[in-house]
Design a protein around this motif. Structure first.
Motif, PDB file in Angstrom:
ATOM      1  N   ALA A 336       7.765  -0.398   1.478  1.00  0.00           N
ATOM      2  CA  ALA A 336       8.294   0.692   2.302  1.00  0.00           C
ATOM      3  C   ALA A 336       7.090   1.144   3.046  1.00  0.00           C
ATOM      4  O   ALA A 336       6.108   0.972   2.879  1.00  0.00           O
ATOM      5  CB  ALA A 336       8.915   1.636   1.258  1.00  0.00           C
ATOM      6  N   SER A 354       7.825   9.773  -5.853  1.00  0.00           N
ATOM      7  CA  SER A 354       8.165   9.630  -4.235  1.00  0.00           C
ATOM      8  C   SER A 354       9.619   9.619  -4.049  1.00  0.00           C
ATOM      9  O   SER A 354      10.303   9.448  -5.000  1.00  0.00           O
ATOM     10  CB  SER A 354       7.498   8.488  -3.884  1.00  0.00           C
ATOM     11  N   MET A 356      12.782   8.257  -1.593  1.00  0.00           N
ATOM     12  CA  MET A 356      13.201   6.810  -0.640  1.00  0.00           C
ATOM     13  C   MET A 356      14.223   7.280   0.256  1.00  0.00           C
ATOM     14  O   MET A 356      15.033   8.055  -0.017  1.00  0.00           O
ATOM     15  CB  MET A 356      13.572   5.667  -1.493  1.00  0.00           C
ATOM     16  N   ARG A 364      12.863   0.801   5.237  1.00  0.00           N
ATOM     17  CA  ARG A 364      12.912   1.881   4.002  1.00  0.00           C
ATOM     18  C   ARG A 364      11.410   2.512   4.273  1.00  0.00           C
ATOM     19  O   ARG A 364      10.463   2.204   4.724  1.00  0.00           O
ATOM     20  CB  ARG A 364      12.713   0.945   2.611  1.00  0.00           C
ATOM     21  N   VAL A 366       9.066   5.639   2.407  1.00  0.00           N
ATOM     22  CA  VAL A 366       8.882   6.564   1.205  1.00  0.00           C
ATOM     23  C   VAL A 366       8.015   7.683   1.512  1.00  0.00           C
ATOM     24  O   VAL A 366       6.889   7.555   2.510  1.00  0.00           O
ATOM     25  CB  VAL A 366       8.195   5.363   0.340  1.00  0.00           C
ATOM     26  N   ALA A 387       5.761   5.617  -5.874  1.00  0.00           N
ATOM     27  CA  ALA A 387       4.750   4.800  -4.736  1.00  0.00           C
ATOM     28  C   ALA A 387       3.422   4.205  -5.588  1.00  0.00           C
ATOM     29  O   ALA A 387       3.063   4.964  -6.331  1.00  0.00           O
ATOM     30  CB  ALA A 387       4.671   5.752  -3.817  1.00  0.00           C
ATOM     31  N   VAL A 404       6.541  -0.072  -3.619  1.00  0.00           N
ATOM     32  CA  VAL A 404       7.145   0.972  -4.345  1.00  0.00           C
ATOM     33  C   VAL A 404       7.938   0.529  -5.590  1.00  0.00           C
ATOM     34  O   VAL A 404       8.783  -0.523  -5.433  1.00  0.00           O
ATOM     35  CB  VAL A 404       8.361   1.767  -3.202  1.00  0.00           C
TER      36      VAL A 404
END
Ligand code: AMP
Ligand code: MG
Length: 407
Positions: A336, A354, A356, A364, A366, A387, A404
């Motif tokens: 990501a 984290s 998303m 994607r 993050v 992450a 991730v």
């Protein structure tokens, strides 16, 4: 100190498939069937009508508009009491047993019922009627003794199989499902229904880990709270060793009352490793012991709730999955794009709470969340990912691609 990957391999290397367990059918969804299942009945149990209509002898209907005398009405769940003879019909509903003598059913839409004064009659609109039409024969789906499902440790029971198991009379079923006992340790802990006194905190790990165990498809056993004493730990650990997996929280660091490794060893649990190179979760303890000729797995998770959570996802869940017959057990990170700068500190790989998001173009994204360390579970309420920042001091830039783990 072991890396995360080495620790995962050591753990999976200790997993031995447990014997089958009988569970109520309602709890079997998503588990692997661990027995061959034969039907105890013919299904359907009788020649049955698959439409609402009239059961008759096909050869009685020599031309369209033939009229027959209606001798009886049979609904599903009833049993016909009269045999059908030439010139007669029985009103029959879907699922009801076909009366003796009848060899076909004409659906109600292709008939007109005639209410006579002394007797009921029916007009069959079309001819000819095919023998066997709209009848499913006894045992067409399965015969008593037929094997309808076979043990398959790599396949999950779906709602379809649950229905089939019910059809063949299985109220309980043998599955592959590990049991996992959860024991929170600490003198400071009180249960959720109490207001903590001076120096006390609530036991959040216990309920969280029980929920995680259930989420992973295993059967949890909540052992509550053990105090930081040899006696209490010993009693409750012994209880926990009756399960395939024992998950403890707390008491595995370097404090004067961190007695868990010592008491585990007194209970005959052999240490496989203590400490893994990650953050949070470094004090993780893992060992095994033989009970009832089974290899019990014992996880001592660090007491801080986020450490417990990360260790569950990285180490306990893969073990529970393997014990339940899954093939791919170790979580695979996805890639990501970072939405903001992030400073990685220290020589331990960090799993940072984290959030998303996916862009309109499918990218994607993050975002590492503000997080106040391993005791801060509250900030995780908004997290759906961890992450991964590998060991080593480094400033990560906005737009960089990182790994991730989805929660
Ligand atoms: P320990 O690993 O026992 O040294 O605990 C580390 C930290 O986690 C301490 O601040 C404990 O109070 C806290 N802690 C331990 N067990 C739990 C628990 N079950 N729920 C919430 N916090 C806990
Ligand atoms: Mg403690």
């Amino acid at each position: 100190m072991l890396s995360v990957e080495e620790a995962q391999q050591r753990i999976l290397g200790e997993v031995k498939i447990p014997p089958p367990r009988a569970v109520p059918l309602a709890d079997a969804l998503g588990l692997a069937l661990d027995e061959n299942v034969a039907s105890d009945i013919d299904s359907p149990p009788h020649d049955k009508s698959i439409v609402d209509g009239y059961a008759l002898i096909a050869s009685s209907v020599t031309a369209s508009q033939t009229e027959l005398r209606v001798i009886e009405e049979v609904t599903a769940g009833q049993v016909p009491t009269m045999a059908v003879e030439p010139g007669m019909a029985t009103r029959i509903m879907t699922g009801a047993p076909v009366p003796q003598g009848a060899d076909a059913v004409v659906m109600v839409e292709k008939t007109i019922s005639i209410e006579g004064v002394s007797e009921a009659r029916v007009r069959i609109l079309e001819a000819p009627v095919k023998p066997g039409q709209n009848i499913v024969r006894r045992g067409a789906s399965m015969r008593r003794g037929d094997e309808v499902l076979t043990a398959d440790l790599h396949r999950r029971l779906r709602p379809i199989e649950i229905g089939l198991l019910a059809e063949v009379g299985r109220a309980t079923v043998e599955v592959l499902q590990p049991t996992a006992a959860v024991l929170a340790t600490g003198n400071e802990l009180v249960p959720a229904n109490q207001v903590p006194g001076p120096g006390q905190i609530r036991n959040s790990n216990g309920p969280m880990l029980v929920a995680f165990v259930r989420d992973a498809g295993a059967a949890p056993i909540d052992l509550g709270i053990a105090r930081d004493t040899h006696a209490d730990l010993r009693t409750k650990i012994e209880q926990g060793l009756n399960s395939d997996v024992l998950i403890l929280s707390g008491g595995v660091s370097a404090g004067v009352l961190d007695l868990v490794p010592q008491v585990l060893s007194e209970c005959g649990v052999h240490e496989v490793f203590h400490k893994v190179n990650l953050k949070p979760g470094k004090p993780l303890w893992f060992g095994t012991c033989q009970r009832d000729s089974q290899n019990r797995l014992v996880f001592g998770l660090p007491g801080n709730p986020v450490s417990s959570l990360v260790c569950f996802e990285l180490f306990v869940r893969p073990a529970l999955k393997k014990l339940a017959g899954h093939r791919d057990c170790i979580p695979v990170p996805i890639q990501a794009t970072l939405t903001k700068e992030h400073q990685q500190r220290g020589q331990r790989g960090t799993y940072w709470p984290s959030q998303m998001e996916t862009n309109a173009d499918g990218t994607r994204l993050v975002t590492p969340l503000p997080w106040k360390g391993s005791g801060d579970l509250r900030s995780l309420a908004n997290a759906d990912a961890l992450a991964i920042f590998p060991p080593g001091e480094r400033q990560y830039q906005l737009g960089e691609t990182i790994s991730v783990l989805l929660l």
